[in-house]
Design an enzyme around this catalytic site. Structure first.
Site, PDB file in Angstrom:
ATOM      1  N   ASP A   1      27.848  48.342  32.739  1.00 20.22           N
ATOM      2  CA  ASP A   1      27.041  48.869  31.633  1.00 20.22           C
ATOM      3  C   ASP A   1      25.660  48.219  31.550  1.00 20.22           C
ATOM      4  OD1 ASP A   1      29.246  50.428  30.968  1.00 20.22           O
ATOM      5  OD2 ASP A   1      30.066  48.863  29.679  1.00 20.22           O
TER       6      ASP A   1
ATOM      7  N   THR B   1      38.158  45.184  37.976  1.00 19.93           N
ATOM      8  CA  THR B   1      38.607  46.515  38.352  1.00 19.93           C
ATOM      9  C   THR B   1      39.202  46.416  39.759  1.00 19.93           C
ATOM     10  OG1 THR B   1      38.030  48.858  38.363  1.00 19.93           O
ATOM     11  CG2 THR B   1      36.356  47.349  39.253  1.00 19.93           C
TER      12      THR B   1
ATOM     13  N   GLN C   1      30.568  49.915  37.730  1.00 26.16           N
ATOM     14  CA  GLN C   1      31.026  48.619  37.190  1.00 26.16           C
ATOM     15  C   GLN C   1      29.961  47.543  37.475  1.00 26.16           C
ATOM     16  OE1 GLN C   1      33.711  50.493  39.161  1.00 26.16           O
ATOM     17  NE2 GLN C   1      33.778  51.506  37.204  1.00 26.16           N
TER      18      GLN C   1
ATOM     19  N   LYS D   1      22.736  51.022  34.833  1.00 21.66           N
ATOM     20  CA  LYS D   1      22.581  51.510  36.219  1.00 21.66           C
ATOM     21  C   LYS D   1      22.197  52.981  36.239  1.00 21.66           C
ATOM     22  CE  LYS D   1      26.835  50.270  37.002  1.00 21.66           C
ATOM     23  NZ  LYS D   1      27.149  49.549  35.750  1.00 21.66           N
TER      24      LYS D   1
ATOM     25  N   GLY E   1      30.945  54.866  33.248  1.00 18.79           N
ATOM     26  CA  GLY E   1      30.251  55.743  32.312  1.00 18.79           C
ATOM     27  C   GLY E   1      28.775  55.424  32.425  1.00 18.79           C
ATOM     28  N   HIS E   2      28.025  56.309  33.040  1.00 15.79           N
ATOM     29  CA  HIS E   2      26.599  56.067  33.279  1.00 15.79           C
ATOM     30  C   HIS E   2      25.782  57.020  32.412  1.00 15.79           C
ATOM     31  CE1 HIS E   2      27.688  54.351  37.505  1.00 15.79           C
ATOM     32  NE2 HIS E   2      28.206  53.667  36.512  1.00 15.79           N
TER      33      HIS E   2
HETATM   34  P1  GDP Z   1      25.736  51.877  33.178  1.00 17.04           P
HETATM   35  O1  GDP Z   1      27.213  52.003  33.125  1.00 17.04           O
HETATM   36  O2  GDP Z   1      25.294  50.638  33.901  1.00 17.04           O
HETATM   37  O3  GDP Z   1      25.044  53.101  33.702  1.00 17.04           O
HETATM   38  O4  GDP Z   1      25.272  51.672  31.667  1.00 17.04           O
HETATM   39  P2  GDP Z   1      25.774  52.530  30.381  1.00 17.04           P
HETATM   40  O5  GDP Z   1      25.165  53.860  30.433  1.00 17.04           O
HETATM   41  O6  GDP Z   1      27.253  52.433  30.235  1.00 17.04           O
HETATM   42  O7  GDP Z   1      25.189  51.644  29.197  1.00 17.04           O
HETATM   43  C1  GDP Z   1      23.827  51.402  29.065  1.00 17.04           C
HETATM   44  C2  GDP Z   1      23.358  51.959  27.722  1.00 17.04           C
HETATM   45  O8  GDP Z   1      22.080  51.420  27.401  1.00 17.04           O
HETATM   46  C3  GDP Z   1      23.156  53.456  27.708  1.00 17.04           C
HETATM   47  O9  GDP Z   1      23.473  53.935  26.431  1.00 17.04           O
HETATM   48  C4  GDP Z   1      21.661  53.633  27.995  1.00 17.04           C
HETATM   49  O10 GDP Z   1      21.132  54.822  27.447  1.00 17.04           O
HETATM   50  C5  GDP Z   1      21.096  52.439  27.297  1.00 17.04           C
HETATM   51  N1  GDP Z   1      19.894  51.865  27.914  1.00 17.04           N
HETATM   52  C6  GDP Z   1      19.548  51.788  29.226  1.00 17.04           C
HETATM   53  N2  GDP Z   1      18.403  51.089  29.360  1.00 17.04           N
HETATM   54  C7  GDP Z   1      18.039  50.712  28.119  1.00 17.04           C
HETATM   55  C8  GDP Z   1      16.960  49.930  27.603  1.00 17.04           C
HETATM   56  O11 GDP Z   1      16.095  49.422  28.323  1.00 17.04           O
HETATM   57  N3  GDP Z   1      16.918  49.742  26.251  1.00 17.04           N
HETATM   58  C9  GDP Z   1      17.845  50.271  25.399  1.00 17.04           C
HETATM   59  N4  GDP Z   1      17.727  50.040  24.109  1.00 17.04           N
HETATM   60  N5  GDP Z   1      18.875  51.013  25.849  1.00 17.04           N
HETATM   61  C10 GDP Z   1      18.970  51.212  27.194  1.00 17.04           C
HETATM   62  P1  IMO Z   2      30.233  51.228  34.442  1.00 19.91           P
HETATM   63  O1  IMO Z   2      30.091  51.866  35.814  1.00 19.91           O
HETATM   64  C1  IMO Z   2      32.222  48.223  31.991  1.00 19.91           C
HETATM   65  C2  IMO Z   2      36.389  47.308  32.977  1.00 19.91           C
HETATM   66  C3  IMO Z   2      37.462  47.670  31.957  1.00 19.91           C
HETATM   67  C4  IMO Z   2      38.458  46.543  32.237  1.00 19.91           C
HETATM   68  C5  IMO Z   2      38.383  46.385  33.739  1.00 19.91           C
HETATM   69  C6  IMO Z   2      39.449  47.123  34.526  1.00 19.91           C
HETATM   70  O2  IMO Z   2      29.985  52.149  33.326  1.00 19.91           O
HETATM   71  O3  IMO Z   2      29.455  49.958  34.391  1.00 19.91           O
HETATM   72  P2  IMO Z   2      39.835  49.706  35.096  1.00 19.91           P
HETATM   73  O4  IMO Z   2      39.976  50.899  34.202  1.00 19.91           O
HETATM   74  O5  IMO Z   2      38.688  49.786  36.042  1.00 19.91           O
HETATM   75  O6  IMO Z   2      41.113  49.327  35.779  1.00 19.91           O
HETATM   76  O7  IMO Z   2      39.522  48.481  34.074  1.00 19.91           O
HETATM   77  O8  IMO Z   2      37.097  46.876  34.120  1.00 19.91           O
HETATM   78  N1  IMO Z   2      35.515  48.434  33.391  1.00 19.91           N
HETATM   79  C7  IMO Z   2      34.242  48.562  33.013  1.00 19.91           C
HETATM   80  N2  IMO Z   2      33.495  47.837  32.154  1.00 19.91           N
HETATM   81  N3  IMO Z   2      31.661  49.265  32.655  1.00 19.91           N
HETATM   82  C8  IMO Z   2      32.371  49.980  33.549  1.00 19.91           C
HETATM   83  O9  IMO Z   2      31.819  50.907  34.345  1.00 19.91           O
HETATM   84  C9  IMO Z   2      33.741  49.674  33.718  1.00 19.91           C
HETATM   85  N4  IMO Z   2      34.735  50.186  34.487  1.00 19.91           N
HETATM   86  C10 IMO Z   2      35.793  49.405  34.280  1.00 19.91           C
HETATM   87  O10 IMO Z   2      36.968  47.614  30.654  1.00 19.91           O
HETATM   88  O11 IMO Z   2      38.013  45.355  31.650  1.00 19.91           O
HETATM   89 MG    MG Z   3      28.739  52.233  31.714  1.00 18.88          MG
END
Ligand code: GDP
Ligand code: IMO
Ligand code: MG
Length: 424
Positions: A13, A237, A222, A16, A40-41
């Protein structure tokens, strides 16, 4: 842009999806190489918000080709839903998305097994996303999995699915769970037919694209500390989330990778169980969660939050071979009087500057912080020179501590809240 691998340097998270979206302005191909719909991206484009789980974030740029590599475990029902939802929002998918015939399939029985395993672990549970990721990778390594290639042969797929489901019935019955194979197959059959045309030898496709000199982005899911080998085992994971995973997860040879981008938040979060040295459970942690909107994209769970961990991130930079960093969510630190950086751990009274390789030691580690002055606002900055001096100093210090230069800075979720650092 040369072949670039983008990975998360923390616990996932990191943002990416957003950085991939920004970089795909220049990339022609985006390839996912591991994980499944546990990812979840999030990508925000104007007023629209997309949450991608299996489909590479490049799909949101018309004209890019998107590949789901052999290193993934793919839930066909989830993939089909994701495709349908994107199509309903006007995103063209056909002829732009291909699924490796060697990727493994995740079926509903894997999700049931995931839940059972977590329940059995009790207070040692991993806190998985319950998407069946661990059980599906276990089948792959056990050499008993079902691969996406079988989507092209419904008769064989049905036989494989039924045999595999039958092998788990004893476990399900003992747990008092009814698993209705006929009903599950009835859901899977039409979806398999819909996905079959997308199944391809994506490795062969990738090598053709490399020969044509296309710019290719490899999208990690991840983060480094969730890597099954290097992460905070067993709270990880089940795949290799580090840059090496791009090779085994797609078939690109190591010597064709030209650049590695590591994505790091300006602070730290983690979702799920496991050691988290910098975790802040009081007011500062709550503020990071509220301002950063730190709730899981896939499960909606609140993310655990803390200050930037330079000890863990330096190790992550090292094992990924990171050339440049994309620092995200700098704006979330806006308005703090002071910001803290974890520069060492204290374990049993001993100060350590390297990440402990023993998970039990890690559980006992306490953070040693360095303090820096805070700043007012970064959200409207569109270049390095527009950042407050204190924010520049903070980022310089992070780079110095972790051993990699800043290449990209993100100061908000929107596409335009991103800029390159000159000279990178
Ligand atoms: P990922 O899994 O690495 O793709 O990240 P996620 O999408 O799960 O979580 C990142 C969250 O932060 C998302 O809701 C993005 O919209 C938000 N985000 C990304 N870059 C920024 C930033 O520079 N500032 C803020 N406030 N939010 C951001
Ligand atoms: P993105 O790509 C954050 C975590 C779960 C748990 C562990 C194992 O959005 O960064 P799993 O379901 O993979 O067997 O769970 O990994 N986890 C993540 N945490 N971002 C993710 O993906 C994750 N995918 C799995 O919360 O701790
Ligand atoms: Mg994510």
């Amino acid at each position: 842009m040369a072949n670039t691998v983008l990975i998360g340097l923390q616990w996932g998270d990191e943002g990416k999806g957003k950085i991939i979206d920004v970089l795909t302005e220049q990339a022609e191909v985006v390839v996912r190489f591991q994980g499944g719909d546990n990812a979840g991206h999030t990508v925000e484009i104007g007023a629209e918000k997309f949450a991608l789980h299996l489909i590479p974030s490049g799909i949101l740029r018309p004209g890019t080709m998107n590949l789901i590599g052999n290193g993934l475990v793919v839930n066909p029902l989830g993939l089909h839903t994701e495709i349908t939802e994107l199509e309903a929002r006007g995103i063209r998918i056909r002829d732009r998305l291909f699924l490796s015939s060697r990727a493994h399939l995740v079926f509903p029985y894997h999700q049931v097994l995931d839940g059972l395993s977590e329940a059995r672990l009790g207070d040692r549970k991993i806190g998985t996303t319950k998407r069946g990721i661990g059980p599906a990778y276990a089948d792959k390594i056990n050499r008993t999995g079902i691969r996406a290639g079988e989507l092209r042969d419904p008769v064989r797929l049905e036989a494989s699915f039924r045999a595999k489901a039958a092998s788990f019935q004893e476990i399900f019955q003992a747990a008092g769970i009814t698993f209705d194979v006929d009903a599950e197959w009835a859901r899977i059959k039409p979806v398999a037919a819909a996905l079959a045309p997308m199944v391809a030898d994506t490795t062969l496709m990738l090598h053709r694209l490399i020969r044509e000199d296309k710019s290719i982005l490899f999208e990690g899911a991840q983060g480094t500390w969730l890597d099954v080998d290097f992460g905070t085992y067993p709270y990880v994971t089940s795949s290799n989330t580090t840059s090496g995973g791009a090779c085994t997860g797609t078939g690109i040879p190591p010597n064709r990778i030209r650049h590695v981008v590591g994505v790091a938040k300006a602070y730290t979060t983690r979702v799920g169980s496991g050691p988290f040295t910098c975790e802040l459970t009081e007011a500062v942690g709550e503020r990071l969660r509220a301002v950063g909107r730190e709730f899981g994209t896939t499960t909606g769970r609140p993310r655990r939050c803390g200050w930037f961990d330079a000890v863990a991130t330096r190790y992550a930079v090292m094992i990924n071979g990171v050339d440049s960093i994309a620092f995200t969510k700098l704006d979330v630190l806006d308005g703090f009087d002071k910001v803290l950086i974890c520069t060492a751990y204290e374990v049993d009274g001993v100060r350590r500057t390297e990440m402990p390789d023993d998970p039990h030691e890690l559980e006992r580690a306490k953070p040693v912080y360095e303090e820096m002055p805070g700043w007012d606002s970064t959200a409207s900055a569109r270049g390095w020179d527009e950042l407050p001096a204190a924010a520049q100093a903070y980022l310089r210090r992070l780079s110095e501590l972790i051993g990699a230069p800043a290449g990209i800075i993100s100061v908000g979720p929107a596409r335009d809240q991103t800029f390159l650092v000159k000279g990178s």
